[in-house]
Write a protein that holds these residues in place. Structure first.
Motif, short mmCIF file in Angstrom:
data_model
loop_
_atom_site.label_atom_id
_atom_site.label_comp_id
_atom_site.label_asym_id
_atom_site.label_seq_id
_atom_site.Cartn_x
_atom_site.Cartn_y
_atom_site.Cartn_z
N ALA A 8 0.83 -1.21 0.00
CA ALA A 8 0.00 0.00 0.00
C ALA A 8 0.86 1.26 0.00
CB ALA A 8 -0.94 -0.01 1.21
N LEU A 9 1.92 1.24 0.81
CA LEU A 9 2.82 2.40 0.85
C LEU A 9 3.53 2.59 -0.48
CD1 LEU A 9 4.43 2.02 4.40
CD2 LEU A 9 2.72 3.69 3.67
N LEU A 10 3.93 1.51 -1.11
CA LEU A 10 4.59 1.61 -2.40
C LEU A 10 3.66 2.20 -3.45
CD1 LEU A 10 7.26 1.06 -3.82
CD2 LEU A 10 6.42 -1.23 -4.37
N ASN A 11 2.39 1.83 -3.41
CA ASN A 11 1.40 2.41 -4.32
C ASN A 11 1.26 3.91 -4.07
OD1 ASN A 11 0.80 0.01 -5.63
ND2 ASN A 11 -0.88 -0.50 -4.23
N ASP A 12 1.27 4.30 -2.79
CA ASP A 12 1.19 5.73 -2.45
C ASP A 12 2.41 6.49 -2.96
OD1 ASP A 12 -1.22 5.38 -1.19
OD2 ASP A 12 -0.40 5.33 0.84
N ILE A 13 3.58 5.87 -2.83
CA ILE A 13 4.82 6.51 -3.31
C ILE A 13 4.75 6.73 -4.81
CG2 ILE A 13 7.30 6.18 -3.64
CD1 ILE A 13 7.27 4.63 -0.95
N ARG B 15 7.32 13.38 2.52
CA ARG B 15 7.53 12.85 3.88
C ARG B 15 6.35 11.99 4.31
NH1 ARG B 15 9.84 16.31 8.90
NH2 ARG B 15 9.68 14.73 10.52
N LEU B 16 6.64 10.81 4.89
CA LEU B 16 5.59 9.91 5.34
C LEU B 16 5.06 10.33 6.70
CD1 LEU B 16 6.94 8.15 3.09
CD2 LEU B 16 6.34 6.16 4.50
N PRO B 17 3.80 10.03 6.99
CA PRO B 17 3.27 10.28 8.34
C PRO B 17 4.03 9.42 9.35
CG PRO B 17 1.50 9.84 6.76
CD PRO B 17 2.79 9.49 6.07
N GLY B 18 3.86 9.73 10.62
CA GLY B 18 4.52 8.98 11.68
C GLY B 18 3.98 7.56 11.82
N ASP B 19 4.71 6.73 12.58
CA ASP B 19 4.34 5.33 12.76
C ASP B 19 2.93 5.18 13.34
OD1 ASP B 19 6.82 4.76 11.84
OD2 ASP B 19 7.66 4.10 13.76
N PHE B 20 2.58 6.01 14.33
CA PHE B 20 1.27 5.90 14.96
C PHE B 20 0.16 6.18 13.95
CE2 PHE B 20 3.67 6.67 18.97
CZ PHE B 20 3.23 5.54 19.66
N LEU C 124 0.30 5.85 10.64
CA LEU C 124 0.23 4.76 9.68
C LEU C 124 -0.38 3.50 10.30
CD1 LEU C 124 3.67 5.17 7.85
CD2 LEU C 124 1.39 5.70 6.95
N ALA C 125 -0.01 3.22 11.54
CA ALA C 125 -0.56 2.06 12.23
C ALA C 125 -2.08 2.17 12.36
CB ALA C 125 0.09 1.90 13.60
N ASP C 126 -2.55 3.36 12.69
CA ASP C 126 -3.99 3.59 12.82
C ASP C 126 -4.68 3.46 11.46
OD1 ASP C 126 -6.32 4.53 14.46
OD2 ASP C 126 -6.25 6.16 12.99
N ARG C 127 -4.03 3.96 10.42
CA ARG C 127 -4.61 3.89 9.07
C ARG C 127 -4.80 2.45 8.61
NH1 ARG C 127 -1.33 5.49 3.51
NH2 ARG C 127 -2.69 4.30 2.11
N GLY D 263 -4.70 -0.29 10.60
CA GLY D 263 -5.25 -1.16 11.62
C GLY D 263 -4.27 -2.22 12.09
N VAL D 264 -3.00 -1.83 12.19
CA VAL D 264 -1.94 -2.75 12.63
C VAL D 264 -1.15 -2.07 13.75
CG1 VAL D 264 -1.78 -3.85 10.37
CG2 VAL D 264 -0.31 -1.88 10.90
N ASN D 265 -0.18 -2.81 14.31
CA ASN D 265 0.66 -2.19 15.34
C ASN D 265 1.88 -1.52 14.70
OD1 ASN D 265 2.70 -4.22 14.94
ND2 ASN D 265 1.49 -5.60 16.24
N ARG D 266 2.59 -0.76 15.51
CA ARG D 266 3.74 0.00 14.99
C ARG D 266 4.84 -0.93 14.48
NH1 ARG D 266 5.92 3.79 19.39
NH2 ARG D 266 7.21 4.57 17.67
N HIS D 267 4.99 -2.09 15.13
CA HIS D 267 6.04 -3.03 14.71
C HIS D 267 5.80 -3.48 13.26
CE1 HIS D 267 9.13 -6.07 15.15
NE2 HIS D 267 8.28 -6.99 14.70
N THR D 268 4.53 -3.70 12.91
CA THR D 268 4.20 -4.09 11.53
C THR D 268 4.54 -2.98 10.55
OG1 THR D 268 2.41 -5.53 12.31
CG2 THR D 268 2.32 -4.82 10.01
N VAL D 269 4.22 -1.74 10.93
CA VAL D 269 4.54 -0.59 10.08
C VAL D 269 6.05 -0.47 9.90
CG1 VAL D 269 4.54 1.94 9.98
CG2 VAL D 269 2.46 0.71 10.62
#
Length: 233
Positions: free
Chosen positions: A10-15, A24-29, A31-34, A36-42
């Protein structure tokens, strides 16, 4: 497919779509909220994209699309655009103003001219892939480079303008690099916060016989720029 792989895709498609404002990408929190995963996954997804060269992580600053990053090799060749031709970058310079004026004694000293002598002052902003990278001012001794303001008409290249004035060759004599905070005007031109650190570069270019033809200073986004210094030993 694992969750981090879905996030990576998904991020690659956005890029590819240019979805990240200012590169600049949004912060880990966020992206994690977007996703629906935890920060480790992001972070796993970002780490994979970084290893693939799609992202650049600058610890303590943020995560950026790698295409907006510039590596500048320091040597005697001052032609910035020429150095970027092999980096697949779209380079553009916007001339903000051109004036004839006198300068402060320290600038006159660098140019080896009298403090009362006139210079051509050129203010400009440089863009990489349509995003601002640097803004600054260059000073050319009017007596050594007569007609420079006219030579800039219809073009934004200092090298081409100097060539119109009969100066086909010149080289970098020295470069000095420090760091500081940008002024409010500089921050606005570079589209950054006034609290973001910037690189501050000053330099002097000379003709083959050593005569100074330009003194310049540039304020450069530190999140998109690095200097590469090579030594031959």
């Amino acid at each position: 497919m694992k969750r981090w792989e879905l996030v990576r895709s998904a991020l690659l498609n956005d890029i590819d779509a240019g979805a990240f404002q200012d590169g600049r990408l949004p912060g880990d929190f966020v992206l994690a909220d977007r996703f629906g995963v935890n920060r480790h996954t992001v972070r796993n997804a970002i780490k994979a994209l970084e290893s693939e060269g799609a992202l650049r992580v600058q610890h303590g600053v943020g995560t950026f699309v790698a295409d907006d990053f510039v590596s500048h090799k320091l040597n005697s060749d001052p032609r910035f655009t020429y150095k970027l031709l092999g980096q697949n970058k779209s380079v553009k310079r916007e001339i903000l103003s051109i004036n004839e004026t006198s300068v402060e004694p320290d600038i006159a000293s660098h140019l080896n001219i009298a403090p009362s002598a006139l210079v051509t002052e050129v203010r400009s902003t440089s863009f990489i892939n349509d995003w601002p990278l640097a803004t600054g001012t260059s000073y050319y001794p009017a007596a050594r480079v007569p007609g420079l303001a006219t030579a800039f008409e219809g073009m934004n290249s200092p090298t081409a303008a100097l060539k119109r004035c009969g100066i086909a060759e010149y080289k970098r004599k020295w470069t000095r690099i420090t760091a500081r905070r940008p002024s409010s005007q500089e921050a606005q031109l570079l589209r950054i916060s006034s609290s973001s650190p910037v690189l501050f570069e000053t330099n002097v270019d000379v003709t083959p016989d050593g005569l100074p033809i330009k003194y310049a200073f540039s304020v450069i986004r530190s999140d998109r720029y690095e200097y590469l210094i090579e030594t031959n030993e």
